[in-house]
Design an enzyme around this catalytic site. Structure first.
Site, PDB file in Angstrom:
ATOM      1  N   ILE A 109      41.101  45.923  47.225  1.00 51.01           N
ATOM      2  CA  ILE A 109      42.148  45.166  46.466  1.00 51.01           C
ATOM      3  C   ILE A 109      41.614  44.424  45.003  1.00 51.01           C
ATOM      4  CG2 ILE A 109      44.065  43.557  46.541  1.00 51.01           C
ATOM      5  CD1 ILE A 109      44.214  44.283  49.549  1.00 51.01           C
ATOM      6  N   CYS A 110      42.307  44.765  44.056  1.00 52.94           N
ATOM      7  CA  CYS A 110      41.867  44.107  42.830  1.00 52.94           C
ATOM      8  C   CYS A 110      40.265  43.879  42.632  1.00 52.94           C
ATOM      9  CB  CYS A 110      42.524  42.367  42.969  1.00 52.94           C
ATOM     10  SG  CYS A 110      42.356  41.762  41.241  1.00 52.94           S
ATOM     11  N   GLN A 111      40.029  42.781  42.541  1.00 54.43           N
ATOM     12  CA  GLN A 111      38.292  42.780  42.267  1.00 54.43           C
ATOM     13  C   GLN A 111      37.503  43.179  43.636  1.00 54.43           C
ATOM     14  OE1 GLN A 111      36.723  38.899  42.804  1.00 54.43           O
ATOM     15  NE2 GLN A 111      35.212  39.091  41.229  1.00 54.43           N
TER      16      GLN A 111
END
Lengths: 454, 355
Positions: free
Chosen positions: B147-149
């Site tokens: 998720i995301c980074q």
């Protein structure tokens, strides 16, 4: 504002209901009721801020504060609009009148030397929340140089930094002399860096002032363009439209080359200044024979490198152990397997002499296996077998699993060994576990949890 | 504006109503219980330094996917966003659709952690968590949901350790960090990251908060609280609001060296796209990715614009690449009712077909 004015009366009633509601909740009466209309809202809010502060958790208090702050801004808007409407102005004129007032006050602030976001009308405060919150955060990041802010030219809300920089700059450029030349130069440099940061910060704030003023014009223009059917029909709708327009203006500014340069410059100068003051602090600590940041940094860096190397070594040792276990299980099996079935695990392990295991290992020719063979010779095979419980071999899984879909300890090893291994991994008091626990207590306990949860 | 119904008494009426809601809302806020971090029962499986690997209690009565799934969350926020409340939990949704869910909690780094690098995070911590899971389940490969980074970490990890990853799901993951609509990236281009890390050691969470909130300051620091007054006058909504509020301001400090490389390599030099990314001794090339990939992005994402995510398609060699577009924002993709009804089931269905 006359009491005979119908607006004033409506407004007063609204305020009164508000105060009553809050006063009932506060149930304290300690603050007393506000005596004049002009500060009624502010006093009520402050009363509640104080009344609620003592009992709330920090996160909740933070949210309550934000509600209060936004409430104030929202009320400031309501008050102005309502006031203009009650004087008989058409809605569009009422809003324009209010906008012109806001614009005028911002333009006036533009002439204030060293504008830092202070003194802005409640409603327009949101435009300066980035610069205000930056200022607060920067103050927490640079606690050691607070003294510098008190120097002439630093307190930008009072002094005009532009006027101060020249004479201050000349003073700071004066060469240091005598025994204390070096510290004096460092202090001078520190002040110079603080001035540079303040200049960058002021440029950032001034840009916000300009864009905020432009956004008011943008809002007025938008109102003129909006389809009559889509016109705001309530205070909230008007507020939402204002947010939308402001956000658009802000985004345009925030995505500009100008913002990138201003923001980058402000951050960089703050950091350069902070680093310089940290170095001054380090010098001071060194003089007092106390550890300083540079020394702690060196230790942390070395420690991290050691930990990295340690993890690699642990993984290699674990791989070697698993390989040994695998190799042991590959030696001529026929008699051993049958005896293993009959014999307890311990005796089976003892039956595999270290020398045999080492000889049987094709991997002994590889560099990695070489120390393993040595260690196998040095240690009795039984010990080696004990020291390879399933949990420990988890670390070695990567290498083993490339060859075997299922971890070798549970598949390739003879039944007796498997039994032994599994038994030991679940038996908390096994000697091998104790040894491993000493070597890596944290990881070991975590892996034990893994066994429990499996 | 001539058609507007604005009248003075109407404005007063509105503000009286606002006052009443505000007073009720604040009372409800002050009465609120302590806010928990996550709601689904879980067990700590492995820990190392400040990292913890959790396994969520599987749902009963559902056919379990034999391949476990590891959620790799970002370092910049806390992972309980994926399990924020009972009816808004990505984790719960995955469990209920048969996934065996693990999650890495990176913890809160302090100054003693400032020399932790991206290599340490990805080839160290993350790799060891994957090994623990493989061992526990007796499988060669696991599923990863980044998720995301954390999606960036998962992409790097999967390209280097493809033998350990069965399927990769990336959610709101920035790949091309220099798309023209990326405000975050725009802001850091002229920043001297070395000066920041050298001066601060770790990047303070307060700076991250400042950055995230100022991407949309009028909505996130103003309008939200005005709108909130309407909803928190109902005490049922207070707890949910406070959970979100707690999460928004809960930004851990960033380990200095990892932050230095992340911003320089990904945001300033865009190395996932331009090439040349190295983690320790390992060269990362997304072209090496041949495994099945599900790439999910949010159409109104103000943090990671869709274009930043969609760039992945052209950079990987996978023949089984799927994109899923979600009509919402960066946070809504985990917590909105719409996401619970569409995104989470889609992830599970995709994983189940490939496990």
């Amino acid at each position: 504002m006359s009491e005979s004015n119908p607006w004033a009366s409506q407004w007063f009633n609204a305020q009164q209901q508000f105060v009553d509601a809050w006063s009932d909740m506060a149930n304290s009466g300690k603050q007393g009721k506000p005596s004049s209309q002009s500060d009624l809202w502010a006093q009520s809010f402050d009363m509640w801020r104080k009344a609620s502060g003592a009992q709330a958790q920090p996160e909740i208090q933070q949210a309550v504060d934000k509600c209060f702050d936004m409430g104030k801004e929202y009320f400031a808007m309501a008050e102005q609009i309502s006031k203009s409407l009650s004087s008989g102005a058409k809605p569009v004129d009422a809003i324009n009148q209010w906008m012109e007032q806001l614009k005028g006050s911002l333009q006036q602030l533009g002439t204030v030397p060293g504008f830092d976001g202070s003194g802005v009308n409640d409603f327009m405060k949101q435009w300066f929340s980035p610069s205000q919150s930056w200022k607060e955060m920067a103050a927490t990041l640079t606690p050691m140089n607070q003294a510098a802010w008190q120097l002439p030219g630093m307190n930008t809300s009072i002094f005009n930094l532009g006027e101060m920089v020249d004479p201050l700059g000349k003073m700071l450029e004066a060469p240091g002399i005598g025994y204390f030349r070096e510290p004096q130069e460092k202090q001078q440099k520190g002040i110079q860096l603080a001035v540079e940061y303040q200049e960058a910060n002021q440029a950032f704030n001034q840009a916000f002032l300009r864009v905020a003023t432009e956004s008011i014009q943008g809002f007025q223009a938008r109102l003129m363009k909006v389809d009559p059917a889509a016109m705001p029909r309530s205070l909230r709708e008007l507020y939402d439209l204002w947010v939308e327009v402001s956000e658009e203006h802000y985004a345009e500014f925030a995505m500009s080359e100008e913002y990138q340069a201003l923001y980058g410059d402000m951050v960089n100068r703050l950091m350069i200044m902070k680093k310089h003051y940290s170095e001054i602090t380090d010098d001071l600590l060194r003089a007092m024979n106390l550890p300083n940041t540079r020394e702690v940094d060196t230790m942390q860096q070395r420690l991290q490198q050691l930990r990295r190397e340690n993890m690699v070594l642990k993984k290699e040792v674990s791989e070697i152990k698993t390989m040994l276990q695998e190799l042991t299980s590959r030696r001529p099996q026929a008699p051993a397997a049958s005896s293993a079935k009959a014999a307890p695990a311990e005796s089976s392990a003892k039956a595999a002499p270290a020398a045999t295991s080492a000889k049987a290992a094709p991997a002994a020719t590889s560099a990695k296996a070489a120390p393993a063979a040595t260690s196998a010779k040095a240690a009795p095979a039984a010990t080696s077998a004990k020291a390879t419980p399933a949990a420990t071999s988890a670390k070695a899984a990567p290498a083993v699993n490339k060859a075997n879909p299922v971890p070798a300890a549970t598949k390739a090893a003879p039944k007796a060994t498997v039994k032994s291994s599994v038994k030991k991994s679940s038996a908390k008091k096994s000697p091998a576990k104790k040894v491993a626990k000493k070597a890596a207590p944290k990881k070991k306990s975590a892996v034990t949890k893994a066994s429990k949860g499996a | 504006m001539s058609n507007s119904q604005f009248r003075s008494d109407q404005v007063v009426e509105e503000i009286v109503q606002f006052n009443q809601n505000l007073s009720k809302g604040v009372k409800n806020l002050l009465d609120a219980e302590e806010i928990s971090e996550g709601v689904t029962p879980r067990e700590e499986i492995y820990s190392e330094d400040k990292l913890k690997l959790y396994r969520y209690q599987p749902s009963t009565g559902v056919v379990q996917n034999r391949i476990p799934t590891l959620i790799v969350y970002a370092l910049v926020n806390r992972p309980y966003m994926t399990d924020i409340q009972e009816n808004r939990s990505t984790v719960r949704g995955l469990l209920d659709s048969g996934q065996d869910v693990y999650l890495i909690d990176w913890g809160y780094p302090d100054q003693a952690d400032k020399y932790i690098t991206l290599d340490d995070y990805i080839n160290g911590y993350l790799d060891r968590c994957v090994d623990v899971m493989r061992k526990r389940h007796g499988v060669d490969k696991i599923n990863i949901l980044g998720i995301c980074q954390g999606g960036v970490f998962s992409l790097c990890y999967s390209s280097l350790h493809q033998d350990k990853v069965q399927n990769l799901v990336t959610m709101v993951t920035p790949v091309d960090c220099k798309t023209p609509d990326n405000m975050l990236s725009h802001w850091v281009q002229k920043m001297d990251i070395d000066a920041i890390v050298d001066a601060m050691g770790n990047l303070p969470g307060e700076m991250l908060n400042w950055t995230f909130l100022n991407l949309k300051p009028f909505q996130l620091m103003g309008q939200k609280y005005v709108s909130m007054v309407d909803i928190i006058s109902d005490e049922k909504n207070v707890k949910n609001f406070m959970r979100m509020e707690k999460w928004i301001f809960d930004s851990p400090d960033q380990a200095g060296e990892a932050f230095r490389q992340f911003i320089k390599d990904f945001f300033q030099q865009n190395k996932l796209v331009e090439g040349g990314l190295e983690l320790g001794e390992h060269k990362v090339d997304l072209k090496d990715l041949k495994l099945p990939i599900l790439n999910i992005f949010a159409e109104q994402d103000h943090l990671v614009p869709p274009a930043a995510c969609k760039a992945l398609r052209k950079l990987v060699s996978s023949k089984d690449y799927t994109e899923l577009s979600f009509p919402g924002g960066h946070i809504g993709i985990y917590v909105s009712g719409k996401a619970q009804a569409t995104v989470t089931p889609a992830i599970s269905e995709w994983l189940n077909k490939r496990s």
